[in-house]
Design a protein around this motif. Structure first.
Motif, PDB file in Angstrom:
ATOM      1  N   LYS A  28       9.439  15.814  -7.704  1.00 25.18           N
ATOM      2  CA  LYS A  28       9.087  14.465  -7.890  1.00 25.18           C
ATOM      3  C   LYS A  28       7.673  14.009  -7.826  1.00 25.18           C
ATOM      4  N   ARG A  29       7.419  13.195  -9.223  1.00 21.69           N
ATOM      5  CA  ARG A  29       5.962  12.863  -9.124  1.00 21.69           C
ATOM      6  C   ARG A  29       5.537  11.498  -8.799  1.00 21.69           C
ATOM      7  N   LEU A  30       4.366  11.532  -8.109  1.00 19.38           N
ATOM      8  CA  LEU A  30       4.014  10.062  -7.918  1.00 19.38           C
ATOM      9  C   LEU A  30       4.050   9.206  -9.025  1.00 19.38           C
ATOM     10  N   ILE A  64       0.900  -1.295   0.048  1.00 23.76           N
ATOM     11  CA  ILE A  64       0.019   0.130  -0.095  1.00 23.76           C
ATOM     12  C   ILE A  64       0.759   1.204   0.016  1.00 23.76           C
ATOM     13  N   VAL A  65       0.827   2.314  -0.939  1.00 22.50           N
ATOM     14  CA  VAL A  65       1.485   3.456  -1.100  1.00 22.50           C
ATOM     15  C   VAL A  65       0.710   4.307  -0.382  1.00 22.50           C
ATOM     16  N   LEU A  66       1.001   5.096   0.804  1.00 25.88           N
ATOM     17  CA  LEU A  66       0.480   6.164   1.459  1.00 25.88           C
ATOM     18  C   LEU A  66       1.142   7.452   1.131  1.00 25.88           C
ATOM     19  N   THR A  67       0.587   8.443   0.193  1.00 25.81           N
ATOM     20  CA  THR A  67       1.323   9.547  -0.350  1.00 25.81           C
ATOM     21  C   THR A  67       0.540  10.618  -0.032  1.00 25.81           C
ATOM     22  N   PHE A  68       1.201  11.789   0.362  1.00 29.46           N
ATOM     23  CA  PHE A  68       0.678  13.210   0.223  1.00 29.46           C
ATOM     24  C   PHE A  68       0.973  13.656  -1.296  1.00 29.46           C
ATOM     25  N   PHE A 114      11.738   4.877  -5.360  1.00 33.96           N
ATOM     26  CA  PHE A 114      11.498   3.509  -5.256  1.00 33.96           C
ATOM     27  C   PHE A 114      10.026   3.279  -5.605  1.00 33.96           C
ATOM     28  N   ILE A 115       9.104   4.007  -5.407  1.00 36.35           N
ATOM     29  CA  ILE A 115       7.806   3.871  -6.070  1.00 36.35           C
ATOM     30  C   ILE A 115       7.978   3.552  -7.239  1.00 36.35           C
ATOM     31  N   GLN A 116       8.611   4.406  -8.147  1.00 34.72           N
ATOM     32  CA  GLN A 116       8.835   4.151  -9.616  1.00 34.72           C
ATOM     33  C   GLN A 116       8.976   2.731  -9.893  1.00 34.72           C
ATOM     34  N   THR A 117       9.986   1.991  -9.183  1.00 38.29           N
ATOM     35  CA  THR A 117      10.183   0.742  -9.428  1.00 38.29           C
ATOM     36  C   THR A 117       9.229  -0.188  -9.367  1.00 38.29           C
ATOM     37  N   LEU A 118       8.344   0.189  -8.068  1.00 40.08           N
ATOM     38  CA  LEU A 118       7.193  -0.619  -7.744  1.00 40.08           C
ATOM     39  C   LEU A 118       6.023  -0.515  -8.841  1.00 40.08           C
ATOM     40  N   LEU A 119       6.167   0.652  -9.385  1.00 36.93           N
ATOM     41  CA  LEU A 119       4.737   0.983 -10.425  1.00 36.93           C
ATOM     42  C   LEU A 119       5.369   0.002 -11.721  1.00 36.93           C
ATOM     43  N   ALA A 120       6.533   0.308 -11.798  1.00 35.80           N
ATOM     44  CA  ALA A 120       6.973  -0.191 -13.408  1.00 35.80           C
ATOM     45  C   ALA A 120       6.819  -1.818 -13.508  1.00 35.80           C
ATOM     46  N   HIS A 121       6.587  -2.389 -12.003  1.00 35.00           N
ATOM     47  CA  HIS A 121       6.646  -3.800 -12.086  1.00 35.00           C
ATOM     48  C   HIS A 121       5.374  -4.418 -11.558  1.00 35.00           C
ATOM     49  N   ASP A 122       4.219  -3.295 -11.490  1.00 33.44           N
ATOM     50  CA  ASP A 122       2.861  -3.638 -10.961  1.00 33.44           C
ATOM     51  C   ASP A 122       2.784  -4.376  -9.651  1.00 33.44           C
ATOM     52  N   LEU A 123       3.390  -3.740  -8.876  1.00 34.29           N
ATOM     53  CA  LEU A 123       3.822  -4.425  -7.401  1.00 34.29           C
ATOM     54  C   LEU A 123       2.889  -3.749  -6.429  1.00 34.29           C
ATOM     55  N   VAL A 124       2.129  -2.378  -6.751  1.00 35.69           N
ATOM     56  CA  VAL A 124       1.541  -1.517  -5.736  1.00 35.69           C
ATOM     57  C   VAL A 124      -0.055  -2.262  -5.762  1.00 35.69           C
ATOM     58  N   ASP A 125      -0.751  -2.802  -4.759  1.00 35.06           N
ATOM     59  CA  ASP A 125      -1.971  -3.033  -4.465  1.00 35.06           C
ATOM     60  C   ASP A 125      -3.015  -1.961  -4.551  1.00 35.06           C
TER      61      ASP A 125
END
Length: 198
Positions: free
Chosen positions: A158-160, A5-9, A132-143
């Protein structure tokens, strides 16, 4: 299977850099550090407390981990949940760290994260960690995304969702609005992008 879970402002134009203070992350000559502070009211504090008020582990990039590690161990009462959580850190430069319950993920980080997801345990919360979120997104790892969307545009930073984000559909399953105008939205991964025509 554990959820990531990505919690982001995030600002209206998608910037997530340095929400908490002027010196937090000035890379790229970013001048608006602390941009969330004027909008942080009691309602948003309550939302954050609820989101971090149950068992979780942390999955962090190195920079965010080091920011957390410089603060939370010295605030044991306020940071009890964070200090107690297992902390998994994606880093190519750290070799050890003294903060208790810390595990460094080196080598093939994507494989290490996939292995973590398969293990038993609480949800893996990602805070900060823009790169690091960019790596997670590129590999479809965020639920799921638990976003706090602020009524401000920042222009640069820096963008989400940056280059490399794969096309993906999400379902909104919870939302609240604070008196200061922050939208707290929870979104869940929901398959592929569907298109149509009017």
């Amino acid at each position: 299977m554990r959820k990531i879970i990505v919690l982001t402002f995030v600002s209206l134009d998608g910037v997530m850099q340095a929400p908490g203070g002027p010196e937090e992350d000035t890379s790229g000559n970013f001048k608006f550090g602390g941009w969330t502070v004027p909008y942080f009211d009691a309602t948003l504090g309550q939302i954050m407390a609820e989101q971090m008020g149950h068992p979780f582990d942390l999955l962090l990039g190195r920079k965010t981990f080091e920011i957390f590690a410089s603060y939370w161990p010295h605030h044991p009462e306020e940071g009890a949940a964070i200090n107690h959580a297992n902390k998994y850190v994606a880093s190519t430069t750290l070799t050890r760290h003294e903060w208790k319950n810390t595990t460094l993920l080196s080598g093939d980080v994507v494989a290490a994260v996939r292995k973590l997801k398969r293990q038993e345990g609480p949800e893996l919360q990602v805070h900060g960690s823009a790169n690091f979120i960019q790596t997670l997104l590129a590999h479809d790892l965020v639920d799921e995304f638990w976003l706090k969307i602020f009524p401000v545009t920042l222009g640069s930073g820096k963008r989400l969702f940056d280059n490399g984000t794969i096309p993906a559909a999400f379902t909104l399953f919870e939302s609240k609005t604070t008196p200061a105008g922050v939208i707290a939205a929870k979104l869940r991964r929901a398959g592929e992008v569907k298109t149509g025509s009017f």
